[in-house]
Design a protein around this motif. Structure first.
Motif, PDB file in Angstrom:
ATOM      1  N   UNK A 150       0.859  -1.183   0.000  1.00  0.00           N
ATOM      2  CA  UNK A 150       0.000   0.000   0.000  1.00  0.00           C
ATOM      3  C   UNK A 150       0.896   1.233   0.000  1.00  0.00           C
ATOM      4  N   UNK A 151       0.543   2.209  -0.867  1.00  0.00           N
ATOM      5  CA  UNK A 151       1.287   3.457  -0.989  1.00  0.00           C
ATOM      6  C   UNK A 151       0.360   4.625  -0.657  1.00  0.00           C
ATOM      7  N   UNK A 152       0.914   5.668  -0.044  1.00  0.00           N
ATOM      8  CA  UNK A 152       0.152   6.889   0.235  1.00  0.00           C
ATOM      9  C   UNK A 152       0.926   8.108  -0.263  1.00  0.00           C
ATOM     10  N   UNK A 153       0.191   9.085  -0.809  1.00  0.00           N
ATOM     11  CA  UNK A 153       0.762  10.329  -1.306  1.00  0.00           C
ATOM     12  C   UNK A 153       0.282  11.504  -0.459  1.00  0.00           C
ATOM     13  N   UNK A 154       1.031  12.598  -0.529  1.00  0.00           N
ATOM     14  CA  UNK A 154       0.599  13.870   0.034  1.00  0.00           C
ATOM     15  C   UNK A 154       1.182  14.975  -0.838  1.00  0.00           C
ATOM     16  N   UNK A 155       0.309  15.808  -1.369  1.00  0.00           N
ATOM     17  CA  UNK A 155       0.705  16.906  -2.241  1.00  0.00           C
ATOM     18  C   UNK A 155       1.557  16.411  -3.406  1.00  0.00           C
ATOM     19  N   UNK A 156       1.135  15.297  -3.989  1.00  0.00           N
ATOM     20  CA  UNK A 156       1.791  14.778  -5.185  1.00  0.00           C
ATOM     21  C   UNK A 156       3.062  13.993  -4.957  1.00  0.00           C
ATOM     22  N   UNK A 157       3.435  13.761  -3.691  1.00  0.00           N
ATOM     23  CA  UNK A 157       4.672  13.056  -3.369  1.00  0.00           C
ATOM     24  C   UNK A 157       4.355  11.799  -2.566  1.00  0.00           C
TER      25      UNK A 157
END
Length: 231
Positions: A73-80
């Motif tokens: 599972x991957x998570x992003x924040x503000x495109x990163x």
């Protein structure tokens, strides 16, 4: 035949369409699913992005034959990409060993936390591995979105020679292959109850198969979207 049918995807996604939903902040998002075969690796993908196009999260389930399998599972924040958790088994010294990997990145993309355990041993994560992990995250987004733009989705379910039942309980009396399949696979589908994972399009009475990803015994369970990061 005993079928274990698990609810894996949002209902609209199983109908072959991207769905919209709201996160806890009441922000609209879109969900995608897909999959591909690259060399010895077969991958199932799920992803979620904001309607503005920024990614929110993604997951993959990857089978590598004799080399093991894993889910992430991957998570992003503000495109990163800011966090990922991967677990499964990998081949080391001719033995499949369990592993778990947890990485957190800062907003500049640097790894600020990393924990990599293989069969109980803590190992380092090198820069090449970090680059590959980010590429894996982006691939889950890119492949699932590209397939969605072509009207394709990931479907899992069971074929008994007469009808295809998805993991949410939808039933289609016909399966149509858009590419010529090896005769041995067609014979199996005609005579053996099977679990099937595929990328295709749902019509009113049939599934049109673009790529057959997994064909296995019908005792195999459907694969839920991996959710490994603790909130």
């Amino acid at each position: 035949m005993t079928r274990k049918l698990l609810s894996l995807f949002l209902p609209l996604a199983l109908l072959g369409c991207s769905s919209t939903a709201s996160n806890p902040a009441l922000e609209q998002v879109r969900d995608f699913s897909g999959g591909q075969i690259l060399g010895d690796a077969t991958s199932l993908y799920w992803s979620t992005e904001r309607v503005t196009g920024q990614p929110v999260s993604a997951s993959d389930y990857v089978m590598m034959g004799d080399y093991g399998e894993y889910q992430t599972e991957y998570r992003w924040d503000e495109g990163v990409v800011r966090e990922l958790v991967r677990e499964g088994s990998e081949l080391r010294n001719n033995e499949l060993l369990p592993f778990r990997l947890h990485i957190r990145f800062n907003k500049e993309g640097d790894a600020v936390y990393q924990r990599y355990r293989v069969d109980g041993d803590v190992l380092p994560v090198n820069s090449a591995q970090l680059v590959q992990l980010k590429q894996d995250a982006n691939r889950a987004i890119e492949v699932s979105k590209a397939q969605d733009s072509n009207g394709l989705d990931l479907f899992q379910g069971y074929w008994d020679g007469q009808e295809f039942s998805t993991c949410s309980g939808l039933t289609f009396p016909e399966v149509q292959f858009n590419q010529q399949m090896p005769q041995v696979l067609m014979n199996r589908l005609a005579t053996v109850d099977s679990y099937v994972a595929l990328v295709g399009t749902a019509r009113s009475q049939r599934i049109e198969v673009e790529d057959l990803l997994i064909l296995a015994d019908d005792s195999r369970d459907c694969v839920p979207r991996p959710e490994l990061i603790e909130d």
